[in-house]
Design a protein around this motif. Structure first.
Motif, PDB file in Angstrom:
ATOM      1  N   LEU A  58       2.234   2.175  -3.450  1.00 14.69           N
ATOM      2  CA  LEU A  58       1.200   1.762  -4.745  1.00 14.69           C
ATOM      3  C   LEU A  58       1.100   3.890  -4.432  1.00 14.69           C
ATOM      4  O   LEU A  58       0.950   4.332  -5.013  1.00 14.69           O
ATOM      5  CB  LEU A  58       0.154   1.229  -4.372  1.00 14.69           C
ATOM      6  CG  LEU A  58       0.141  -0.339  -4.953  1.00 14.69           C
ATOM      7  CD1 LEU A  58      -1.269  -0.889  -4.767  1.00 14.69           C
ATOM      8  CD2 LEU A  58       0.424   0.039  -6.471  1.00 14.69           C
ATOM      9  N   HIS A  59       1.273   4.395  -2.938  1.00 14.95           N
ATOM     10  CA  HIS A  59       0.693   5.697  -2.602  1.00 14.95           C
ATOM     11  C   HIS A  59       1.237   6.527  -2.921  1.00 14.95           C
ATOM     12  O   HIS A  59       1.091   7.572  -3.505  1.00 14.95           O
ATOM     13  CB  HIS A  59       0.325   5.855  -0.958  1.00 14.95           C
ATOM     14  CG  HIS A  59      -0.346   6.826  -0.434  1.00 14.95           C
ATOM     15  ND1 HIS A  59       0.389   7.526   0.603  1.00 14.95           N
ATOM     16  CD2 HIS A  59      -0.679   7.885  -1.512  1.00 14.95           C
ATOM     17  CE1 HIS A  59      -0.683   8.376   0.491  1.00 14.95           C
ATOM     18  NE2 HIS A  59      -0.905   9.101  -0.218  1.00 14.95           N
TER      19      HIS A  59
ATOM     20  N   SER B   9       1.557   6.603  -7.086  1.00 17.40           N
ATOM     21  CA  SER B   9       0.291   7.154  -7.193  1.00 17.40           C
ATOM     22  C   SER B   9       0.670   8.581  -6.847  1.00 17.40           C
ATOM     23  O   SER B   9       0.523  10.029  -7.969  1.00 17.40           O
ATOM     24  CB  SER B   9      -0.918   7.568  -5.916  1.00 17.40           C
ATOM     25  OG  SER B   9      -2.236   7.843  -6.585  1.00 17.40           O
ATOM     26  N   LEU B  10       1.340   9.185  -5.585  1.00 19.23           N
ATOM     27  CA  LEU B  10       1.690  10.708  -5.430  1.00 19.23           C
ATOM     28  C   LEU B  10       2.477  10.935  -6.822  1.00 19.23           C
ATOM     29  O   LEU B  10       2.269  12.621  -7.373  1.00 19.23           O
ATOM     30  CB  LEU B  10       1.611  10.970  -4.343  1.00 19.23           C
ATOM     31  CG  LEU B  10       0.903  10.291  -2.925  1.00 19.23           C
ATOM     32  CD1 LEU B  10       1.554  11.336  -1.704  1.00 19.23           C
ATOM     33  CD2 LEU B  10      -0.297  11.403  -3.277  1.00 19.23           C
TER      34      LEU B  10
ATOM     35  N   ASN C 253       0.927  -1.405  -0.004  1.00 20.67           N
ATOM     36  CA  ASN C 253       0.201  -0.169  -0.113  1.00 20.67           C
ATOM     37  C   ASN C 253       0.747   1.419   0.070  1.00 20.67           C
ATOM     38  O   ASN C 253       0.594   2.429  -0.409  1.00 20.67           O
ATOM     39  CB  ASN C 253      -1.106  -0.216   1.144  1.00 20.67           C
ATOM     40  CG  ASN C 253      -1.946  -1.258   1.082  1.00 20.67           C
ATOM     41  OD1 ASN C 253      -2.857  -1.406   0.026  1.00 20.67           O
ATOM     42  ND2 ASN C 253      -2.605  -1.180   2.135  1.00 20.67           N
TER      43      ASN C 253
ATOM     44  N   ILE D 272       2.552  10.462  -9.829  1.00 14.86           N
ATOM     45  CA  ILE D 272       1.639  10.439 -11.131  1.00 14.86           C
ATOM     46  C   ILE D 272       0.708  12.226 -10.944  1.00 14.86           C
ATOM     47  O   ILE D 272       0.810  12.192 -11.902  1.00 14.86           O
ATOM     48  CB  ILE D 272       1.320   9.351 -10.910  1.00 14.86           C
ATOM     49  CG1 ILE D 272       2.242   7.993 -12.182  1.00 14.86           C
ATOM     50  CG2 ILE D 272       0.218   9.199 -12.459  1.00 14.86           C
ATOM     51  CD1 ILE D 272       1.476   6.653 -12.010  1.00 14.86           C
ATOM     52  N   SER D 273       0.403  11.541  -9.829  1.00 13.85           N
ATOM     53  CA  SER D 273      -0.831  13.032  -9.610  1.00 13.85           C
ATOM     54  C   SER D 273      -0.898  14.457  -9.405  1.00 13.85           C
ATOM     55  O   SER D 273      -0.974  15.314 -10.013  1.00 13.85           O
ATOM     56  CB  SER D 273      -1.776  11.971  -8.339  1.00 13.85           C
ATOM     57  OG  SER D 273      -1.282  12.710  -7.547  1.00 13.85           O
TER      58      SER D 273
END
Length: 330
Positions: free
Chosen positions: A160-161, A164-165, A157, A167-168
């Protein structure tokens, strides 16, 4: 009889054409004078027209102030004003909208800066959690199977977090930059509108561009031609007045084509004003049109000649009709 008449006609010798001796063109005699007419004009003048307002589709302008005919002015003096209430009101509204958009740009930039700091803190916290999860997974040999499965899930997790950050965050930055650019473009467009409206208001205040004297032009008002007056409705682009320099005046003459040889350097003229018959002025030849021209439908052709008046007199005003006795000189 018919046969005899035809043969007699053919036997007659053709008559020789009459011969004429060539005639040379007569040159103007020494001392010959001609009288012609013309108008007085200023050597240096500038025409002021009713201003055109950008974006104005139709309609006329209301004259609120106008200098008197014959007034002497200097560059920068106000000579005429038009009603600019509408332009000033529109300029104030545009200025208020421009200020609002400028504040929105500053507010949005501060908001984006705060969001960027928060995203950077979230990414740092996610990376710290990922590092902590990796440390926990290294305790695998001393952990129970259940604890090991929990640590492995926490690590996944966290990874993935962080991914994700990463990319965002760039996507958020691009979106916020585009949003800020839209506001900046709106503010810039509003600034141009404000400048245009302020320029329109400035155009409605007419100022003198050269030193001289004011000569009001005839305009169409109240179903007749006459000088403009305060309160008149005038169409944009129509001539309003003319500023001329009274210290240097000239006489525009129309000389017939047959008398064109008199227009040469050294020619002098004695000028008589129709409005002041007792006054006499002298002038000298300056220039003339190279080709004679005629009015529409008229067979008479004339040269346009310009004579510089040698005196400076307050009676010499533009558009005065005058007669001139032109002497070719030596």
């Amino acid at each position: 009889m018919a046969f005899w008449s035809c043969s007699h006609s053919r036997a007659a010798a053709p008559a020789e054409p009459e011969k004429f001796a060539p005639v040379a063109a007569a040159a103007p005699a020494q001392g010959r004078r001609i009288r012609t007419t013309g108008t007085v004009e200023a050597l240096r003048s500038f025409t002021i027209s009713v201003p055109r307002i950008s974006g104005q589709q139709q309609g006329n302008l209301t004259l609120t102030k106008l200098a008197l005919n014959g007034t002497k002015v200097q560059p920068g003096d106000i000579i005429a004003e038009f009603d600019h209430t509408s332009q000033i009101k529109s300029a104030r509204d545009a200025e208020a909208k421009f200020d609002d958009l400028s504040h929105q740009v500053e507010q949005k930039a501060a908001e984006h800066q705060s969001n960027a700091a928060k995203r950077a803190a979230d990414l740092a916290q996610a990376e710290a959690d990922l590092g902590k999860a990796r440390l926990e997974i290294r305790k695998g040999p001393v952990l129970s199977e259940l604890e090991h499965l929990k640590a492995d899930e926490v690590l996944k997790n966290a990874e993935l977090h962080v991914a994700s950050l990463k990319i965002s965050i760039p996507a958020h930055e691009r979106a916020e930059a585009a949003e800020l650019q839209v506001l900046k473009l709106q503010a810039e467009r509003q600034k141009l509108t404000l400048m245009r409206l302020q320029g329109d208001a400035d155009k409605l205040v007419l100022r003198a561009t050269i030193p001289g004297m004011i000569a009001l032009q005839n305009v169409w008002r109240n179903n007749s031609m006459g000088h403009a007056q305060e309160g008149d409705q005038l169409w944009p682009g129509n001539p309003l007045l003319r500023i001329f320099d009274p210290s240097s005046m000239l006489l525009q003459l129309a000389v017939s084509e047959t008398d064109g040889a008199i227009l040469r350097p050294g020619a002098k003229a004695v000028v008589h004003l129709d409005a002041y018959p007792s006054l006499t002025f002298s002038a000298h030849f300056d220039s003339a049109s190279p080709v004679a021209s005629s009015a529409l439908g008229s067979p008479l052709k004339t040269f346009t000649a310009r004579f510089i008046l040698e005196q400076n007199d307050p009676h010499l005003l533009p558009d005065l009709s005058a007669a001139a006795d032109v002497d070719p000189g030596n």
